[in-house]
Design an enzyme around this catalytic site. Structure first.
Site, PDB file in Angstrom:
ATOM      1  CE1 TYR A   1      -3.297  -2.739   0.109  1.00  0.00           C
ATOM      2  CE2 TYR A   1      -3.856  -2.109   2.344  1.00  0.00           C
ATOM      3  CZ  TYR A   1      -4.087  -2.892   1.239  1.00  0.00           C
ATOM      4  OH  TYR A   1      -5.094  -3.824   1.255  1.00  0.00           O
TER       5      TYR A   1
ATOM      6  CG  LEU B   1     -19.093   0.744   1.997  1.00  0.00           C
ATOM      7  CD1 LEU B   1     -18.646   2.103   2.505  1.00  0.00           C
ATOM      8  CD2 LEU B   1     -20.544   0.472   2.383  1.00  0.00           C
TER       9      LEU B   1
ATOM     10  N   GLY C   1     -17.026   2.004  -3.060  1.00  0.00           N
ATOM     11  CA  GLY C   1     -17.635   3.309  -2.846  1.00  0.00           C
ATOM     12  C   GLY C   1     -18.922   3.534  -3.609  1.00  0.00           C
TER      13      GLY C   1
ATOM     14  N   GLY D   1     -23.961   5.527  -2.992  1.00  0.00           N
ATOM     15  CA  GLY D   1     -24.869   6.345  -3.783  1.00  0.00           C
ATOM     16  C   GLY D   1     -24.244   7.611  -4.328  1.00  0.00           C
TER      17      GLY D   1
END
Length: 312
Positions: free
Chosen positions: A53, A206, A209, A213
């Site tokens: 990372y 999610l 992302g 929404g």
């Protein structure tokens, strides 16, 4: 926040994990420090990172912050098996590279051991016996308490569980992508992990992302989909099928008086076999939104409706 066993092991992890993929690059030291403080104050324990990372920047930043907290409050997970070369990143799950990377991770994180160490991805060029020997050695020498795999096919999980020594804790955890937009692990990996007694750590719950929404009408200028180095990560989920799932999540959220983020996260967090859902927030404000939904339990009817609309 609820603490759960990682599979059938003795390792306890928080039901939400804090991901650090953006740390040291999109998330600076001040935002990262606030995130870690918020997470620990909310009862979170599992902090997930990797040597790759930010080409090591995430581990270095996390290590500087861990010096300011009680190490016993953190379940520290890192990964190895992806290294940078002159031609870009490449898989390398050889024993030498894995163990060298582990020592570098421990130095960067300022600790003498990890709580959980994972091989980051399947390397088809290295025999499984060699890769697994590195996991056994890391546990035997005390450099990690538990070991597991990330982003590996189901057959590899079975092989690993059968060939990791029982006195070396066996296969403790499997880290894989899982969300309402990515349910392919339900075919083999998830039932395999459950049968083998390994806990599932779900990354990107999610949908990178998309399930928040935020992309329903446009691509926000400060979003991952607008970022040069993360655009390709998000774009696969900006499809007509994904839009249908996102609208269903938004409808469920409206009915519950919650946010789409909270609904999508609760669906993954409480799915059978999942020990922890790992969320990588870019900012502390985003993390507050994640933590606000930790009390949500989806009604059975809504869970079943989301199951149906997102079925693959």
């Amino acid at each position: 926040m609820e603490l759960r066993r990682a599979g059938r092991s003795g390792l306890l992890v928080s039901s939400l994990g804090l991901g650090t993929m953006t740390w040291g690059r999109d998330t600076d030291e001040h935002e990262a420090a606030e995130q870690l403080s918020l997470f620990l104050d909310a009862g979170g324990t599992l902090v997930d990172t990797a040597a790759s990372y930010g080409d090591g920047a995430a581990e270095a930043l996390l290590g500087s912050l861990l010096a300011e907290v009680d190490r016993r409050d953190v379940v520290l997970c890192s990964k190895a098996g992806v290294r940078r070369t002159s031609s870009g990143h490449r898989l390398d799950a050889s024993r030498a590279t894995l163990l060298d990377t582990l020592d570098e991770s421990l130095a960067a994180l300022g600790t003498d051991h990890l709580d959980l160490w994972l091989v980051q991805s399947h390397d088809p060029e290295v025999p499984p016996e060699e890769t697994l020997s590195a996991l056994r050695h890391a546990v035997a020498t005390g450099r990690t308490r538990y070991a597991g795999l990330s982003n590996h096919p189901a057959w590899y999980l079975g092989y690993a569980a059968a060939n990791l020594d029982a006195d070396a804790t066996g296969l403790t955890a499997v880290e894989v992508e899982y969300s309402l937009l990515e349910r392919s692990i339900e075919h083999e990996v998830l039932p395999g992990a459950q049968a083998l007694g390994a806990g599932v750590l779900a990354w990107s719950p999610l949908g990178r992302g998309v399930l928040t929404g935020k992309y329903r009408s446009t691509v926000p200028a400060d979003s991952r989909a607008a970022s040069p180095h993360l655009r390709g990560f998000v774009e696969p989920y900006l499809t007509d099928r994904s839009r249908g799932v996102v609208e269903a999540v938004a409808t469920a959220a409206d009915g519950l008086g919650r946010t789409p983020l909270e609904v999508a996260l609760a669906w993954v967090r409480d799915a059978p076999g999942v020990s922890s859902a790992i969320v990588g927030a870019r900012t502390a404000t985003q993390l507050r939104g994640v933590l606000a939904g930790s009390d949500l339990e989806l009604p059975g009817a809504i869970r079943r409706a989301l199951d149906d609309v997102s079925a693959e």
